[in-house]
Structure formats: structure tokens, C-alpha cells
Design a protein around this motif. Structure first.
Motif, PDB file in Angstrom:
ATOM      1  N   LEU A 119       0.825  -1.212   0.000  1.00  0.00           N
ATOM      2  CA  LEU A 119       0.000   0.000   0.000  1.00  0.00           C
ATOM      3  C   LEU A 119       0.856   1.258   0.000  1.00  0.00           C
ATOM      4  O   LEU A 119       0.467   2.290  -0.576  1.00  0.00           O
ATOM      5  N   LYS A 120       2.015   1.195   0.655  1.00  0.00           N
ATOM      6  CA  LYS A 120       2.927   2.334   0.647  1.00  0.00           C
ATOM      7  C   LYS A 120       3.595   2.505  -0.712  1.00  0.00           C
ATOM      8  O   LYS A 120       3.971   3.610  -1.099  1.00  0.00           O
ATOM      9  N   SER A 121       3.749   1.399  -1.433  1.00  0.00           N
ATOM     10  CA  SER A 121       4.504   1.417  -2.683  1.00  0.00           C
ATOM     11  C   SER A 121       3.677   1.829  -3.889  1.00  0.00           C
ATOM     12  O   SER A 121       4.193   2.476  -4.813  1.00  0.00           O
ATOM     13  N   ILE A 122       2.403   1.457  -3.903  1.00  0.00           N
ATOM     14  CA  ILE A 122       1.577   1.738  -5.077  1.00  0.00           C
ATOM     15  C   ILE A 122       1.161   3.208  -5.083  1.00  0.00           C
ATOM     16  O   ILE A 122       0.762   3.751  -4.053  1.00  0.00           O
ATOM     17  N   ASP A 131      10.619   5.128 -13.005  1.00  0.00           N
ATOM     18  CA  ASP A 131      10.787   5.738 -11.687  1.00  0.00           C
ATOM     19  C   ASP A 131      11.042   4.722 -10.579  1.00  0.00           C
ATOM     20  O   ASP A 131      11.118   5.094  -9.402  1.00  0.00           O
ATOM     21  N   ASN A 132      11.148   3.435 -10.963  1.00  0.00           N
ATOM     22  CA  ASN A 132      11.388   2.366  -9.980  1.00  0.00           C
ATOM     23  C   ASN A 132      10.329   2.351  -8.874  1.00  0.00           C
ATOM     24  O   ASN A 132      10.644   2.225  -7.674  1.00  0.00           O
ATOM     25  N   VAL A 133       9.092   2.491  -9.278  1.00  0.00           N
ATOM     26  CA  VAL A 133       7.988   2.461  -8.320  1.00  0.00           C
ATOM     27  C   VAL A 133       7.924   1.089  -7.648  1.00  0.00           C
ATOM     28  O   VAL A 133       7.996   0.060  -8.314  1.00  0.00           O
ATOM     29  N   GLY A 134       7.803   1.073  -6.343  1.00  0.00           N
ATOM     30  CA  GLY A 134       7.714  -0.179  -5.606  1.00  0.00           C
ATOM     31  C   GLY A 134       9.050  -0.849  -5.353  1.00  0.00           C
ATOM     32  O   GLY A 134       9.110  -2.047  -5.052  1.00  0.00           O
ATOM     33  N   GLU A 135      10.129  -0.088  -5.435  1.00  0.00           N
ATOM     34  CA  GLU A 135      11.472  -0.660  -5.280  1.00  0.00           C
ATOM     35  C   GLU A 135      11.648  -1.338  -3.922  1.00  0.00           C
ATOM     36  O   GLU A 135      12.189  -2.444  -3.821  1.00  0.00           O
ATOM     37  N   LEU A 136      11.159  -0.697  -2.869  1.00  0.00           N
ATOM     38  CA  LEU A 136      11.272  -1.273  -1.531  1.00  0.00           C
ATOM     39  C   LEU A 136      10.442  -2.554  -1.399  1.00  0.00           C
ATOM     40  O   LEU A 136      10.862  -3.519  -0.752  1.00  0.00           O
ATOM     41  N   TYR A 137       9.277  -2.564  -2.045  1.00  0.00           N
ATOM     42  CA  TYR A 137       8.414  -3.752  -1.994  1.00  0.00           C
ATOM     43  C   TYR A 137       9.084  -4.931  -2.698  1.00  0.00           C
ATOM     44  O   TYR A 137       9.085  -6.047  -2.178  1.00  0.00           O
ATOM     45  N   PHE A 138       9.660  -4.668  -3.857  1.00  0.00           N
ATOM     46  CA  PHE A 138      10.313  -5.732  -4.600  1.00  0.00           C
ATOM     47  C   PHE A 138      11.547  -6.252  -3.850  1.00  0.00           C
ATOM     48  O   PHE A 138      11.834  -7.448  -3.857  1.00  0.00           O
ATOM     49  N   ALA A 139      12.256  -5.345  -3.192  1.00  0.00           N
ATOM     50  CA  ALA A 139      13.422  -5.761  -2.410  1.00  0.00           C
ATOM     51  C   ALA A 139      12.987  -6.643  -1.243  1.00  0.00           C
ATOM     52  O   ALA A 139      13.650  -7.641  -0.915  1.00  0.00           O
TER      53      ALA A 139
END
Length: 248
Positions: A16-19, A234-242
Motif C-alpha cells: 500500500l505504501k509502494s503503489i 521511476d522504480n515504483v515499488g522498489e522497496l516492496y520488490f526488495a
């Protein structure tokens, strides 16, 4: 079991924070609007055909879903769909409570018809249990079908998987199937049982609604593709994917 629940809660919160909020907001708003607009039927010159005004916004939910599937994957999109459905049910409850509060709607001030009009508006917003239940089941089933069909089609694409043609191929087919499933589930669970629609009407409504909603998808899919490109850039969701990579 407790650890699994904790992991899922953390996964959902991070998702939810990433999208981007705008896309998810459009998804939720479209879902809520679908339920309200479904109360108005469309006058058609054919007895075997029945449609409601929900078709003018349902394509938004499927297009935003396709964007989310393309970037975050089908499991993430399905989790967001469940959250959106829960929000929709909460809004339905608020509408129900608002309809039960004593008061008069502004549009009901017509001499001699105040009570009839006011009750009609209350009933429109409060809905009935079988409509809410039917729409929730139809949405949940259809969104799962759409998400995993879209993802599965993407696996078939070996070349130019990030091109617009690939995005259109995935979106158009998955949307057509998902929309048909959504329309058919709702019409069989609600319209056929409670409003005496014939099986023919249920099928023709589902097919016609699918075609019209797919047309909207075709028109606006370039916007969806541009959003996917921007998210990737923009690498959206980078933290989620990590986080997901670390969990594997």
C-alpha cells in the motif's frame, strides 16, 4: 500461522505504501461507483438484452488492475482487490446507515410525492443484501480471473514483453474474459434469481457488456501503458520488490 499472518500484514502494508495513490484511488472509486450505477438500467429496444449503467465505469477497475498486475504481479493485484472490496463494503454500510437516518433528500421535494421519492433514494443508496453480496462475489471471482489470465498471457510473450502490443495483448484478452465473468456471475446470482432475468438475457447482457467495456479499455489502454512505463522508469515499488526478494 501467526508468523504467516504477520508476514502478510507487513507485505500488504508495504504494498500500500509502494503503489501510487492515484491509481489505487481510481480503482476503489470505480468499484464503489459500479455498485451505485448498477441500480439504473438502460432502456433498450430488445427484450432479450438488458444492461445497467455500471458498464460506464467498470472498465476503470479492470484497466487499473491490469496496470497493477503488469508492474506488481497478480498476487499483489489480487490482495489490493480484496482490500478495495473491503473498503467498498464499508462504504455500502455507511450508505445503509445514512439511508436509515431520519431526514429528507433534496430531490424529494415534489408536492404529493415526497415520501415515495425519499424512500426510493434511500433504497438506492442503502441497497439490498443480495445485490451487495452478488456484486462482491462477482467482483472477487472476475478480478482473480483477470489478474492471473493477464499474468499468464504475459508469460507467453518472449519478445518485446514491455511493448504496447504486449500490454494490449495481455489487457484486451484478460479484460474481455474478466468482464464476461463479472457480468455473468452478477446476472446469474442476482438478476436471474431476484429479477427474473432469463438465461438468454444473462448471457447476452454479459457478452454485450463485455464488448462495450472492452471498447473503453481499447480507447484508454495507451494511458495505462504510459503509466506502466513511468512506474518502471521511476522504480515504483522498489522497496516492496526488495522485500519480496529477501523473503524468497
Amino acid at each position: 500461522m501467526i508468523n504467516f499472518i504477520k508476514r502478510e500484514c507487513k507485505d500488504i502494508l508495504l504494498l500500500l505504501k509502494s503503489i501510487p495513490a492515484l491509481v489505487f484511488s481510481l480503482f476503489v472509486i470505480a468499484l464503489i461507483a459500479m455498485n451505485l450505477l448498477a441500480n439504473k438500467s438502460i432502456d433498450l429496444p430488445f427484450d432479450w438484452l438488458a444492461l445497467d449503467c455500471g458498464i460506464i465505469v467498470s472498465w476503470v477497475a479492470f484497466l487499473t488492475n491490469d496496470i497493477i498486475v503488469k508492474h506488481f504481479g497478480p498476487k499483489a493485484a489480487s490482495k489490493l482487490s480484496i482490500i478495495a472490496m473491503i473498503i467498498n463494503l464499508i462504504v455500502c454500510l455507511l450508505f445503509f446507515l445514512a439511508a436509515k437516518i431520519p431526514g429528507v433528500w433534496g430531490e424529494s421535494f415534489v408536492d404529493g410525492s415526497e415520501n415515495i421519492i425519499n424512500n426510493a433514494i434511500n433504497n438506492t443508496f442503502s441497497g439490498t443484501w443480495y445485490v451487495v453480496l452478488g456484486s462482491s462475489i462477482a467482483f472477487l471471482v472476475s478480478t482473480l480471473v483477470n489478474n492471473f489470465t493477464n499474468y499468464g498471457l504475459g508469460l507467453l510473450l518472449k519478445r518485446n514483453a514491455n511493448s504496447f502490443k504486449a500490454f494490449a495483448f495481455r489487457s484486451y484478452i484478460s479484460t474481455a474474459i474478466g468482464q464476461f465473468v463479472d457480468n455473468l456471475c452478477f446476472s446469474l446470482l442476482v438478476s436471474h434469481v431476484f429479477f427474473s432475468w432469463s438465461i438468454l438475457q444473462c448471457i447476452t447482457c454479459s457478452l454485450t457488456g463485455m464488448v462495450l467495456e472492452l471498447l473503453f479499455e481499447v480507447i484508454f489502454s495507451p494511458i495505462g501503458y504510459k503509466i506502466c512505463q513511468r512506474w518502471q522508469k521511476d522504480n515504483v515499488g522498489e522497496l516492496y520488490f526488495a522485500y519480496k526478494e529477501k523473503e524468497q
